[in-house]
Motif scaffolding. Sequence first.
Motif, PDB file in Angstrom:
ATOM      1  N   ILE A   1       3.266  -9.373   4.256  1.00 52.33           N
ATOM      2  CA  ILE A   1       2.257 -10.267   4.838  1.00 52.33           C
ATOM      3  C   ILE A   1       2.738 -11.705   4.728  1.00 52.33           C
ATOM      4  O   ILE A   1       2.893 -12.231   3.623  1.00 52.33           O
ATOM      5  CB  ILE A   1       0.911 -10.078   4.118  1.00 52.33           C
ATOM      6  CG1 ILE A   1       0.452  -8.633   4.324  1.00 52.33           C
ATOM      7  CG2 ILE A   1      -0.132 -11.060   4.643  1.00 52.33           C
ATOM      8  CD1 ILE A   1      -0.590  -8.207   3.364  1.00 52.33           C
ATOM      9  N   GLY A   2       3.009 -12.334   5.874  1.00 51.74           N
ATOM     10  CA  GLY A   2       3.552 -13.692   5.911  1.00 51.74           C
ATOM     11  C   GLY A   2       5.048 -13.601   6.156  1.00 51.74           C
ATOM     12  O   GLY A   2       5.805 -13.201   5.271  1.00 51.74           O
ATOM     13  N   LEU A   3       5.479 -13.963   7.378  1.00 52.69           N
ATOM     14  CA  LEU A   3       6.890 -13.783   7.758  1.00 52.69           C
ATOM     15  C   LEU A   3       7.606 -15.125   7.843  1.00 52.69           C
ATOM     16  O   LEU A   3       8.168 -15.482   8.866  1.00 52.69           O
ATOM     17  CB  LEU A   3       6.968 -13.023   9.085  1.00 52.69           C
ATOM     18  CG  LEU A   3       6.280 -11.643   9.065  1.00 52.69           C
ATOM     19  CD1 LEU A   3       6.295 -11.020  10.450  1.00 52.69           C
ATOM     20  CD2 LEU A   3       6.952 -10.715   8.053  1.00 52.69           C
TER      21      LEU A   3
ATOM     22  N   VAL B   1      10.275 -16.742   3.047  1.00 54.47           N
ATOM     23  CA  VAL B   1      10.348 -15.692   2.031  1.00 54.47           C
ATOM     24  C   VAL B   1      10.101 -14.320   2.651  1.00 54.47           C
ATOM     25  O   VAL B   1      10.833 -13.359   2.402  1.00 54.47           O
ATOM     26  CB  VAL B   1       9.331 -15.997   0.897  1.00 54.47           C
ATOM     27  CG1 VAL B   1       9.137 -14.799  -0.002  1.00 54.47           C
ATOM     28  CG2 VAL B   1       9.811 -17.198   0.087  1.00 54.47           C
TER      29      VAL B   1
ATOM     30  N   ILE C   1      -0.228 -13.949  10.829  1.00 55.30           N
ATOM     31  CA  ILE C   1      -1.371 -14.374  11.659  1.00 55.30           C
ATOM     32  C   ILE C   1      -0.914 -15.245  12.831  1.00 55.30           C
ATOM     33  O   ILE C   1      -1.694 -15.510  13.730  1.00 55.30           O
ATOM     34  CB  ILE C   1      -2.429 -15.161  10.833  1.00 55.30           C
ATOM     35  CG1 ILE C   1      -1.756 -16.250   9.989  1.00 55.30           C
ATOM     36  CG2 ILE C   1      -3.273 -14.240   9.978  1.00 55.30           C
ATOM     37  CD1 ILE C   1      -2.721 -17.239   9.384  1.00 55.30           C
TER      38      ILE C   1
ATOM     39  N   ASP D   1       3.435 -12.756   0.942  1.00 54.85           N
ATOM     40  CA  ASP D   1       4.384 -13.888   0.970  1.00 54.85           C
ATOM     41  C   ASP D   1       3.792 -15.052   1.755  1.00 54.85           C
ATOM     42  O   ASP D   1       4.429 -15.605   2.650  1.00 54.85           O
ATOM     43  CB  ASP D   1       5.699 -13.446   1.636  1.00 54.85           C
ATOM     44  CG  ASP D   1       6.507 -12.535   0.730  1.00 54.85           C
ATOM     45  OD1 ASP D   1       6.388 -12.649  -0.497  1.00 54.85           O
ATOM     46  OD2 ASP D   1       7.254 -11.691   1.262  1.00 54.85           O
ATOM     47  N   VAL D   2       2.569 -15.429   1.444  1.00 54.74           N
ATOM     48  CA  VAL D   2       1.910 -16.503   2.198  1.00 54.74           C
ATOM     49  C   VAL D   2       2.110 -17.846   1.491  1.00 54.74           C
ATOM     50  O   VAL D   2       2.480 -17.894   0.320  1.00 54.74           O
ATOM     51  CB  VAL D   2       0.405 -16.189   2.391  1.00 54.74           C
ATOM     52  CG1 VAL D   2       0.226 -14.976   3.272  1.00 54.74           C
ATOM     53  CG2 VAL D   2      -0.308 -16.033   1.066  1.00 54.74           C
TER      54      VAL D   2
ATOM     55  N   ALA E   1      -7.063 -15.487   1.803  1.00 52.46           N
ATOM     56  CA  ALA E   1      -7.179 -14.869   3.132  1.00 52.46           C
ATOM     57  C   ALA E   1      -6.350 -13.583   3.209  1.00 52.46           C
ATOM     58  O   ALA E   1      -6.781 -12.593   3.815  1.00 52.46           O
ATOM     59  CB  ALA E   1      -6.714 -15.850   4.200  1.00 52.46           C
TER      60      ALA E   1
ATOM     61  N   LEU F   1      -7.712  -9.895   3.914  1.00 52.19           N
ATOM     62  CA  LEU F   1      -7.147  -9.115   5.018  1.00 52.19           C
ATOM     63  C   LEU F   1      -6.885  -7.655   4.619  1.00 52.19           C
ATOM     64  O   LEU F   1      -7.145  -6.731   5.387  1.00 52.19           O
ATOM     65  CB  LEU F   1      -5.821  -9.778   5.445  1.00 52.19           C
ATOM     66  CG  LEU F   1      -4.905  -9.014   6.380  1.00 52.19           C
ATOM     67  CD1 LEU F   1      -5.406  -9.167   7.815  1.00 52.19           C
ATOM     68  CD2 LEU F   1      -3.472  -9.528   6.276  1.00 52.19           C
TER      69      LEU F   1
ATOM     70  N   ASP G   1       5.347 -26.969  -6.465  1.00 54.50           N
ATOM     71  CA  ASP G   1       5.039 -26.014  -7.543  1.00 54.50           C
ATOM     72  C   ASP G   1       4.657 -26.663  -8.875  1.00 54.50           C
ATOM     73  O   ASP G   1       3.701 -26.205  -9.528  1.00 54.50           O
ATOM     74  CB  ASP G   1       6.225 -25.059  -7.770  1.00 54.50           C
ATOM     75  CG  ASP G   1       6.595 -24.316  -6.489  1.00 54.50           C
ATOM     76  OD1 ASP G   1       5.783 -24.340  -5.537  1.00 54.50           O
ATOM     77  OD2 ASP G   1       7.686 -23.730  -6.432  1.00 54.50           O
TER      78      ASP G   1
HETATM   79  N1  LIG Z   1      10.776 -21.266   1.032  1.00 53.47           N
HETATM   80  C1  LIG Z   1      11.361 -21.074  -0.130  1.00 53.47           C
HETATM   81  O1  LIG Z   1      12.515 -21.458  -0.340  1.00 53.47           O
HETATM   82  C2  LIG Z   1      10.634 -20.349  -1.240  1.00 53.47           C
HETATM   83  C3  LIG Z   1      11.378 -19.858  -2.322  1.00 53.47           C
HETATM   84  C4  LIG Z   1      10.721 -19.177  -3.320  1.00 53.47           C
HETATM   85  C5  LIG Z   1       9.329 -19.030  -3.246  1.00 53.47           C
HETATM   86  N2  LIG Z   1       8.628 -19.543  -2.217  1.00 53.47           N
HETATM   87  C6  LIG Z   1       7.174 -19.328  -2.177  1.00 53.47           C
HETATM   88  O2  LIG Z   1       6.912 -18.255  -1.267  1.00 53.47           O
HETATM   89  C7  LIG Z   1       5.656 -18.460  -0.613  1.00 53.47           C
HETATM   90  C8  LIG Z   1       5.853 -18.442   0.889  1.00 53.47           C
HETATM   91  O3  LIG Z   1       6.674 -19.543   1.228  1.00 53.47           O
HETATM   92  P1  LIG Z   1       7.455 -19.648   2.611  1.00 53.47           P
HETATM   93  O4  LIG Z   1       8.441 -20.736   2.447  1.00 53.47           O
HETATM   94  O5  LIG Z   1       7.919 -18.298   3.047  1.00 53.47           O
HETATM   95  O6  LIG Z   1       6.274 -20.126   3.576  1.00 53.47           O
HETATM   96  P2  LIG Z   1       6.343 -20.236   5.157  1.00 53.47           P
HETATM   97  O7  LIG Z   1       5.378 -21.294   5.520  1.00 53.47           O
HETATM   98  O8  LIG Z   1       7.759 -20.322   5.614  1.00 53.47           O
HETATM   99  O9  LIG Z   1       5.792 -18.826   5.658  1.00 53.47           O
HETATM  100  C9  LIG Z   1       4.513 -18.368   5.382  1.00 53.47           C
HETATM  101  C10 LIG Z   1       4.044 -17.466   6.526  1.00 53.47           C
HETATM  102  O10 LIG Z   1       2.775 -16.925   6.154  1.00 53.47           O
HETATM  103  C11 LIG Z   1       1.985 -16.847   7.326  1.00 53.47           C
HETATM  104  N3  LIG Z   1       0.580 -16.710   6.927  1.00 53.47           N
HETATM  105  C12 LIG Z   1      -0.257 -17.651   6.461  1.00 53.47           C
HETATM  106  N4  LIG Z   1      -1.449 -17.084   6.165  1.00 53.47           N
HETATM  107  C13 LIG Z   1      -1.340 -15.770   6.436  1.00 53.47           C
HETATM  108  C14 LIG Z   1      -2.226 -14.666   6.334  1.00 53.47           C
HETATM  109  N5  LIG Z   1      -3.467 -14.801   5.875  1.00 53.47           N
HETATM  110  N6  LIG Z   1      -1.787 -13.460   6.707  1.00 53.47           N
HETATM  111  C15 LIG Z   1      -0.532 -13.310   7.184  1.00 53.47           C
HETATM  112  N7  LIG Z   1       0.361 -14.302   7.298  1.00 53.47           N
HETATM  113  C16 LIG Z   1      -0.048 -15.524   6.924  1.00 53.47           C
HETATM  114  C17 LIG Z   1       2.325 -18.110   8.081  1.00 53.47           C
HETATM  115  O11 LIG Z   1       1.981 -17.997   9.439  1.00 53.47           O
HETATM  116  C18 LIG Z   1       3.832 -18.203   7.851  1.00 53.47           C
HETATM  117  O12 LIG Z   1       4.553 -17.538   8.849  1.00 53.47           O
HETATM  118  C19 LIG Z   1       5.113 -19.775  -1.172  1.00 53.47           C
HETATM  119  O13 LIG Z   1       4.298 -19.500  -2.261  1.00 53.47           O
HETATM  120  C20 LIG Z   1       6.360 -20.494  -1.644  1.00 53.47           C
HETATM  121  O14 LIG Z   1       6.080 -21.413  -2.672  1.00 53.47           O
HETATM  122  C21 LIG Z   1       9.249 -20.185  -1.194  1.00 53.47           C
END
Ligand SMILES: NC(=O)c1ccc[n+]([C@@H]2O[C@H](COP(=O)([O-])OP(=O)(O)OC[C@H]3O[C@@H](n4cnc5c(N)ncnc54)[C@H](O)[C@@H]3O)[C@@H](O)[C@H]2O)c1
Length: 409
Positions: free
Chosen positions: A8-10, A13, A33, A82-83, A100, A104, A261
């Motif tokens: 969930i969340g593409l 991560v 979403i 992974d949101v 959310a 879901l 963070d």
């Molecule tokens: N980006 C990094 O380098 C990294 C590294 C380690 C950890 N993280 C953590 O991982 C998590 C995700 O980060 P990210 O960088 O992948 O974020 P991102 O913004 O790149 O991706 C998040 C995705 O989640 C989707 N989303 C939001 N709400 C949703 C829902 N209710 N249902 C389904 N999809 C939904 C968004 O549309 C988006 O595509 C965060 O907690 C971040 O701190 C990120």
Amino acid sequence: MKKEVVVIGLGYVGLPSVVNHVKNGHQVTGFDIDQRKIDLLNQGVSDIDTVSDKTIMTLKEKGVIFTADEKMIKNKDVYIIDVPTPIDSNKIPDLSYVEAAVKLIIDKVKIGSLIVLESTTYPGTTEEYLVEKFSSLGYKIGTDLFIAYSPERIDPGNTQSLKAKIPRIVAGFSEGCLIQAQAFFGSHVTAVTDLKTAELAKIYENTFRLVNIALADELQKISDDLRIDVGEVLAAAATKPFGFMKFTPNLGIGGHCIPVDPYYLTWLMETRGIKTPLIDTAGKINDSMLDYYLQQINDYVTGNKQTMTSMTIAVLGVTYKKNVADIRMSSVMTLIEKLKTMGAHVVAFDDVLHNYHHKSQEEIRSLAGKYQQLKTFDLVIYAVDHDSYENKKPMIIENSQLFYDLTTA
Ligand SMILES: NC(=O)c1ccc[n+]([C@@H]2O[C@H](COP(=O)([O-])OP(=O)(O)OC[C@H]3O[C@@H](n4cnc5c(N)ncnc54)[C@H](O)[C@@H]3O)[C@@H](O)[C@H]2O)c1
């Protein structure tokens, strides 16, 4: 054993997570979403620069489903969340996305499902937002449903981290939850005692980086005042083979991890009446760097008998990090805005971003190897040392009237 997995969340991560679970032999559904993102993925187009279009096509050939349709994620074995976990303008954690995502899947899980939160968050979140929610609906966690926390450690742009299998921390709400999560993630897993330990370990990793970058920032100020080359100091210190880790000064940390963070932790501790002065100070030092460098640039310009007002400036590199096509929370973008308010005419170049977005970023141009065009600018600010710029740096300097390097360390 092959499982039916929903991610969930593409984003940065979630999409690589889909790739990994497919590699591990699972049947994966990627849910987001954002319908635009799903449409692109279904056309074989990735909007994450660390996952290629070719990889998306391979995933689709292997049966991966990309969907924004909730009905497609019912009754699966594993749900990975992974949101985003951002902060608001007051640096207060925003857990609405986690909330959310839980909402879901509430009516989608089946008896025996494993739910894993991978988003970075403060200690206590998995219990508060997942365990309590599902328990209140009558599920016995550890028997009916299994809940775990396993933070993601991916490091975009760091090819080392992509090549090596990154060790993973896992914690379960109960022994049963941990066993299920360990079995799913397989090797390279370190189990920790409880959910809060895993949550704090992840936040500490990124807070450690913030604090050390802030120390390097302070070293930059010290070195400038003493007229010592900070890059040489750091390189010399880094020859010590133990007890030292090199961090470099920064215009202001960007991206969505390190500038975010640590505030999850400071916010939590504030609610508990505990002070975190070191982390607070590190955050303030980080926030101060942009104005510090702006002043340095101004001094350099006036030292060359020019003035920033009405100057033409080329800024090379705008992304938050080297070799990454991600502009989110990039301090260079804030620098550009500030230069403009000072009256400068600024043109931004970023070939990594430009190439990745297939020329859709009109306001950010490509240098495309035409270094001579830099001669038309009064000043070139070298802001991000993408490999493509670093390899041609002598030519960039040669074609610059004035050259200010923000990446010297
Ligand atoms: N980006 C990094 O380098 C990294 C590294 C380690 C950890 N993280 C953590 O991982 C998590 C995700 O980060 P990210 O960088 O992948 O974020 P991102 O913004 O790149 O991706 C998040 C995705 O989640 C989707 N989303 C939001 N709400 C949703 C829902 N209710 N249902 C389904 N999809 C939904 C968004 O549309 C988006 O595509 C965060 O907690 C971040 O701190 C990120």
